[in-house]
Scaffold this motif. Structure first.
Motif, PDB file in Angstrom:
ATOM      1  N   HIS A  68     -23.871  39.773 -39.289  1.00 15.26           N
ATOM      2  CA  HIS A  68     -22.781  38.907 -39.750  1.00 15.26           C
ATOM      3  C   HIS A  68     -23.373  37.533 -40.028  1.00 15.26           C
ATOM      4  O   HIS A  68     -23.694  36.790 -39.094  1.00 15.26           O
ATOM      5  CB  HIS A  68     -21.710  38.857 -38.649  1.00 15.26           C
ATOM      6  CG  HIS A  68     -20.563  37.965 -38.960  1.00 15.26           C
ATOM      7  ND1 HIS A  68     -19.630  37.626 -37.996  1.00 15.26           N
ATOM      8  CD2 HIS A  68     -20.164  37.349 -40.090  1.00 15.26           C
ATOM      9  CE1 HIS A  68     -18.722  36.835 -38.541  1.00 15.26           C
ATOM     10  NE2 HIS A  68     -19.016  36.645 -39.806  1.00 15.26           N
TER      11      HIS A  68
ATOM     12  N   MET B  68     -23.109  33.981 -40.757  1.00 14.15           N
ATOM     13  CA  MET B  68     -22.261  32.795 -40.803  1.00 14.15           C
ATOM     14  C   MET B  68     -23.174  31.626 -41.183  1.00 14.15           C
ATOM     15  O   MET B  68     -23.506  30.752 -40.363  1.00 14.15           O
ATOM     16  CB  MET B  68     -21.577  32.564 -39.437  1.00 14.15           C
ATOM     17  CG  MET B  68     -20.450  33.542 -39.192  1.00 14.15           C
ATOM     18  SD  MET B  68     -19.936  33.605 -37.477  1.00 14.15           S
ATOM     19  CE  MET B  68     -21.199  34.726 -36.844  1.00 14.15           C
TER      20      MET B  68
ATOM     21  N   PRO C  17     -14.767  31.030 -36.823  1.00  6.59           N
ATOM     22  CA  PRO C  17     -16.148  31.451 -36.545  1.00  6.59           C
ATOM     23  C   PRO C  17     -16.969  30.371 -35.850  1.00  6.59           C
ATOM     24  O   PRO C  17     -16.718  29.192 -36.006  1.00  6.59           O
ATOM     25  CB  PRO C  17     -16.713  31.731 -37.941  1.00  6.59           C
ATOM     26  CG  PRO C  17     -15.871  30.965 -38.874  1.00  6.59           C
ATOM     27  CD  PRO C  17     -14.502  30.937 -38.260  1.00  6.59           C
ATOM     28  N   GLY C  18     -17.925  30.841 -35.034  1.00  9.66           N
ATOM     29  CA  GLY C  18     -18.872  29.921 -34.400  1.00  9.66           C
ATOM     30  C   GLY C  18     -19.058  30.182 -32.928  1.00  9.66           C
ATOM     31  O   GLY C  18     -20.127  29.937 -32.371  1.00  9.66           O
ATOM     32  N   PHE C  19     -18.046  30.757 -32.288  1.00  7.30           N
ATOM     33  CA  PHE C  19     -18.158  30.920 -30.840  1.00  7.30           C
ATOM     34  C   PHE C  19     -17.463  32.200 -30.369  1.00  7.30           C
ATOM     35  O   PHE C  19     -16.458  32.615 -30.946  1.00  7.30           O
ATOM     36  CB  PHE C  19     -17.536  29.716 -30.104  1.00  7.30           C
ATOM     37  CG  PHE C  19     -18.200  28.413 -30.454  1.00  7.30           C
ATOM     38  CD1 PHE C  19     -17.725  27.641 -31.514  1.00  7.30           C
ATOM     39  CD2 PHE C  19     -19.330  27.988 -29.768  1.00  7.30           C
ATOM     40  CE1 PHE C  19     -18.361  26.454 -31.875  1.00  7.30           C
ATOM     41  CE2 PHE C  19     -19.966  26.797 -30.121  1.00  7.30           C
ATOM     42  CZ  PHE C  19     -19.483  26.031 -31.177  1.00  7.30           C
TER      43      PHE C  19
ATOM     44  N   GLN D 222     -13.028  33.279 -27.683  1.00  4.60           N
ATOM     45  CA  GLN D 222     -11.791  32.638 -28.141  1.00  4.60           C
ATOM     46  C   GLN D 222     -10.622  33.617 -28.146  1.00  4.60           C
ATOM     47  O   GLN D 222     -10.845  34.836 -28.070  1.00  4.60           O
ATOM     48  CB  GLN D 222     -11.978  32.073 -29.552  1.00  4.60           C
ATOM     49  CG  GLN D 222     -13.078  31.025 -29.694  1.00  4.60           C
ATOM     50  CD  GLN D 222     -13.210  30.587 -31.149  1.00  4.60           C
ATOM     51  OE1 GLN D 222     -12.372  29.825 -31.670  1.00  4.60           O
ATOM     52  NE2 GLN D 222     -14.223  31.077 -31.835  1.00  4.60           N
TER      53      GLN D 222
ATOM     54  N   GLY E 200     -12.043  37.759 -30.322  1.00  4.32           N
ATOM     55  CA  GLY E 200     -10.891  37.898 -29.417  1.00  4.32           C
ATOM     56  C   GLY E 200     -10.395  39.313 -29.266  1.00  4.32           C
ATOM     57  O   GLY E 200      -9.235  39.545 -28.908  1.00  4.32           O
TER      58      GLY E 200
ATOM     59  N   VAL F 272     -15.125  44.438 -33.357  1.00  2.00           N
ATOM     60  CA  VAL F 272     -16.254  43.712 -32.782  1.00  2.00           C
ATOM     61  C   VAL F 272     -15.820  43.144 -31.439  1.00  2.00           C
ATOM     62  O   VAL F 272     -14.732  42.582 -31.314  1.00  2.00           O
ATOM     63  CB  VAL F 272     -16.696  42.561 -33.703  1.00  2.00           C
ATOM     64  CG1 VAL F 272     -17.806  41.736 -33.041  1.00  2.00           C
ATOM     65  CG2 VAL F 272     -17.155  43.110 -35.053  1.00  2.00           C
TER      66      VAL F 272
HETATM   67  C1  DX5 Z   1     -17.683  34.487 -33.780  1.00  2.00           C
HETATM   68  C2  DX5 Z   1     -18.443  35.787 -34.013  1.00  2.00           C
HETATM   69  C3  DX5 Z   1     -17.864  36.939 -33.229  1.00  2.00           C
HETATM   70  C4  DX5 Z   1     -17.908  36.706 -31.718  1.00  2.00           C
HETATM   71  C5  DX5 Z   1     -17.015  37.708 -31.014  1.00  2.00           C
HETATM   72  O1  DX5 Z   1     -18.056  33.546 -34.758  1.00  2.00           O
HETATM   73  O2  DX5 Z   1     -18.423  36.160 -35.372  1.00  2.00           O
HETATM   74  O3  DX5 Z   1     -18.586  38.140 -33.545  1.00  2.00           O
HETATM   75  O4  DX5 Z   1     -19.237  36.889 -31.265  1.00  2.00           O
HETATM   76  O5  DX5 Z   1     -17.001  37.348 -29.656  1.00  2.00           O
HETATM   77  P1  DX5 Z   1     -15.675  37.583 -28.788  1.00  2.00           P
HETATM   78  O6  DX5 Z   1     -15.460  39.084 -28.796  1.00  2.00           O
HETATM   79  O7  DX5 Z   1     -16.055  37.056 -27.422  1.00  2.00           O
HETATM   80  O8  DX5 Z   1     -14.565  36.841 -29.428  1.00  2.00           O
END
Ligand code: DX5
Ligand code: ZN
Length: 223
Positions: free
Chosen positions: A68, A70, A143-145, A148, A179, A197
């Motif tokens: 993925h 980003m 996106p980024g963490f 959430q 999430g 995911v």
């Molecule tokens: C966020 C990522 C996600 C994240 C999912 O920017 O793209 O793949 O790692 O993590 P959880 O499942 O903890 O939200």
């Protein structure tokens, strides 16, 4: 279009000082896909890892590498991630003016193209790309963490994509990312997502293998 549910653990939630153990956990849990979140600190306000990490992970798992991106200018890095052993390479619509060209670059390198949209991007923004991708990733968080809360309104986009698949015969898989846990997976499946995911929920589960079955709706507990 494949309808089996795939749970793709996200390495982002593992211990970066001991990725091998995280991968062993993923392999032991029987995951078919491994989700690899590449972040450049420019397209998203976080930095994760690059092609070398993907290449090193390639050597330790036979799972499908679901990369993925980003990152800004994804076209510049398709070759490096293809060389690293990516199976799917998903770029962000918001980072690529020439998205169709990026799908061609990805396919030319023998990988399967995916396109991702952030919560504020409508499905209409990728409508012209749908015939050319094998995966659409609907970000269900910003996106980024990891860690959430899922933004429920984003699941409406999954339903819109299912309707487009049905009406136009497209064959892409729909992935939801962010999430996803025992509380949210049911709604995501019912909306039509077939790739879930999971990062923090997977890596904090007492029994990741049975947790994956719960997310996929295979275990006895109704979610
Ligand atoms: C966020 C990522 C996600 C994240 C999912 O920017 O793209 O793949 O790692 O993590 P959880 O499942 O903890 O939200
Ligand atoms: Zn991701």
């Amino acid at each position: 279009m494949e309808s089996s549910i795939i749970v793709a653990p996200s390495v982002l939630a593992s211990d970066f000082a001991d990725v091998a153990s995280g991968l062993d956990l993923i392999n032991r849990a029987g995951a078919e896909w491994v989700h690899l979140d590449v972040m450049d600190g420019h397209f998203v306000p976080n930095i994760s890892f690059g092609p070398k990490m993907v290449a090193d992970i390639r050597r330790r798992t036979t799972g499908t590498l679901d990369v993925h991106l980003m990152i800004s200018e994804p076209d510049r890095y398709v070759g490096a991630f293809a060389d690293a052993g990516a199976d799917f390479i998903t770029f962000h619509q918001e980072a690529a003016v020439h998205g169709h060209r990026v799908t061609q670059l990805i396919r030319d390198r023998g990988c399967r193209p995916g396109v991702a949209i952030v919560p504020s991007t409508p499905v209409s923004a990728i409508e012209e790309l749908l015939p050319f991708v094998d995966l659409v990733l609907v970000m269900t968080v910003n996106p980024g963490f990891g860690g959430q809360q899922l933004i429920p309104e984003t699941l409406r986009k999954v339903e819109q994509l299912v309707a487009l698949q049905r009406d136009r015969g497209y064959r892409f898989r729909i992935s939801v990312d962010g999430g996803i846990n025992a509380e949210t997976a049911g709604a995501a499946r019912r909306a039509g997502a077939t790739v879930l995911v999971s990062g923090s929920a997977f890596f904090t589960a007492d029994d990741p293998g049975s947790y994956m079955a719960t997310l996929a709706g295979e275990s006895g507990t109704i979610v």
